[in-house]
Motif scaffolding. Sequence first.
Motif, mmCIF file in Angstrom:
data_model
loop_
_atom_site.group_PDB
_atom_site.id
_atom_site.type_symbol
_atom_site.label_atom_id
_atom_site.label_comp_id
_atom_site.label_asym_id
_atom_site.label_seq_id
_atom_site.Cartn_x
_atom_site.Cartn_y
_atom_site.Cartn_z
ATOM 1 N N SER A 83 0.827 -1.197 0.000
ATOM 2 C CA SER A 83 0.000 0.000 0.000
ATOM 3 C C SER A 83 0.862 1.248 0.000
ATOM 4 N N ALA A 84 0.266 2.338 -0.432
ATOM 5 C CA ALA A 84 0.952 3.628 -0.386
ATOM 6 C C ALA A 84 1.212 3.992 1.065
ATOM 7 N N GLY A 85 2.272 4.704 1.304
ATOM 8 C CA GLY A 85 2.608 5.107 2.662
ATOM 9 C C GLY A 85 3.340 6.420 2.683
ATOM 10 N N ARG A 86 3.742 6.790 3.868
ATOM 11 C CA ARG A 86 4.524 8.017 4.043
ATOM 12 C C ARG A 86 5.900 7.821 3.403
ATOM 13 N N SER A 87 6.612 8.902 3.177
ATOM 14 C CA SER A 87 7.927 8.789 2.530
ATOM 15 C C SER A 87 8.867 7.919 3.347
ATOM 16 N N GLU A 88 8.790 7.983 4.681
ATOM 17 C CA GLU A 88 9.661 7.130 5.499
ATOM 18 C C GLU A 88 9.290 5.654 5.368
ATOM 19 N N ASP A 89 8.010 5.373 5.131
ATOM 20 C CA ASP A 89 7.585 3.988 4.891
ATOM 21 C C ASP A 89 8.140 3.485 3.559
ATOM 22 N N MET A 90 8.109 4.349 2.551
ATOM 23 C CA MET A 90 8.627 3.968 1.244
ATOM 24 C C MET A 90 10.147 3.793 1.285
ATOM 25 N N ASP A 91 10.827 4.599 2.105
ATOM 26 C CA ASP A 91 12.269 4.420 2.302
ATOM 27 C C ASP A 91 12.560 3.083 2.972
ATOM 28 N N LEU A 92 11.730 2.717 3.942
ATOM 29 C CA LEU A 92 11.891 1.413 4.597
ATOM 30 C C LEU A 92 11.692 0.290 3.579
ATOM 31 N N LEU A 93 10.702 0.428 2.719
ATOM 32 C CA LEU A 93 10.479 -0.563 1.667
ATOM 33 C C LEU A 93 11.697 -0.647 0.750
ATOM 34 N N ARG A 94 12.232 0.494 0.376
ATOM 35 C CA ARG A 94 13.397 0.531 -0.508
ATOM 36 C C ARG A 94 14.575 -0.237 0.101
ATOM 37 N N ARG A 95 14.763 -0.118 1.394
ATOM 38 C CA ARG A 95 15.866 -0.819 2.069
ATOM 39 C C ARG A 95 15.544 -2.294 2.322
ATOM 40 N N ALA A 96 14.306 -2.581 2.665
ATOM 41 C CA ALA A 96 13.933 -3.931 3.081
ATOM 42 C C ALA A 96 13.677 -4.890 1.930
ATOM 43 N N LEU A 97 13.168 -4.395 0.807
ATOM 44 C CA LEU A 97 12.796 -5.289 -0.289
ATOM 45 C C LEU A 97 13.979 -6.094 -0.842
ATOM 46 N N PRO A 98 15.125 -5.493 -1.127
ATOM 47 C CA PRO A 98 16.236 -6.318 -1.617
ATOM 48 C C PRO A 98 16.678 -7.379 -0.606
ATOM 49 N N LYS A 99 16.669 -7.037 0.670
ATOM 50 C CA LYS A 99 17.042 -7.998 1.722
ATOM 51 C C LYS A 99 16.027 -9.135 1.803
ATOM 52 N N ALA A 100 14.737 -8.799 1.681
ATOM 53 C CA ALA A 100 13.687 -9.823 1.731
ATOM 54 C C ALA A 100 13.786 -10.751 0.526
ATOM 55 N N LEU A 101 14.070 -10.194 -0.638
ATOM 56 C CA LEU A 101 14.226 -11.026 -1.842
ATOM 57 C C LEU A 101 15.430 -11.968 -1.697
ATOM 58 N N ALA A 102 16.535 -11.443 -1.191
ATOM 59 C CA ALA A 102 17.732 -12.270 -1.014
ATOM 60 C C ALA A 102 17.489 -13.380 0.006
ATOM 61 N N ALA A 103 16.835 -13.038 1.114
ATOM 62 C CA ALA A 103 16.552 -14.030 2.150
ATOM 63 C C ALA A 103 15.611 -15.113 1.617
ATOM 64 N N ALA A 104 14.591 -14.707 0.871
ATOM 65 C CA ALA A 104 13.649 -15.678 0.312
ATOM 66 C C ALA A 104 14.341 -16.584 -0.706
ATOM 67 N N ALA A 105 15.229 -16.017 -1.507
ATOM 68 C CA ALA A 105 15.940 -16.809 -2.505
ATOM 69 C C ALA A 105 16.884 -17.810 -1.860
ATOM 70 N N SER A 106 17.542 -17.403 -0.773
ATOM 71 C CA SER A 106 18.476 -18.314 -0.119
ATOM 72 C C SER A 106 17.756 -19.409 0.672
ATOM 73 N N ALA A 107 16.521 -19.131 1.076
ATOM 74 C CA ALA A 107 15.739 -20.131 1.824
ATOM 75 C C ALA A 107 15.161 -21.195 0.881
ATOM 76 N N GLY A 108 14.944 -20.803 -0.362
ATOM 77 C CA GLY A 108 14.294 -21.729 -1.285
ATOM 78 C C GLY A 108 15.275 -22.391 -2.135
#
Length: 108
Positions: A83-108
């Motif tokens: 969902s849309a969020g505040r700019s700080e939420d979008m910054d958190l998404l920007r930082r967290a998404l690559p880490k989440a993708l890497a973690a999911a890829a290494s788990a599978g």
Amino acid sequence: ARGCVFSHILANHHSLHKIVMQISYKHTDENGLSTVESATNFMAIDCGRDGVFAQAVLAHLVQAGLFVRMPFVAPQNRCIRVSAGRSEDMDLLRRALPKALAAAASAG
């Protein structure tokens, strides 16, 4: 007066949609993902794999403090819903998404 309220809501919806589109496309381009076209205040991001992978991405994003959802029926369950969020939420998404993708890829 009712028409003015509706116009205001509609204008805010269009503005929010534009912001979501810009932010979501930027995030997905950076991470090799694709988005599903939307006329809402959220963006469905196709994780490009199956529902198990998308669920792992979602779990890591939730663990990072983001509110993310996903459909439960294939083939849509390979998407996560951001969902849309505040700019700080979008910054958190920007930082967290690559880490989440890497973690999911290494788990599978």
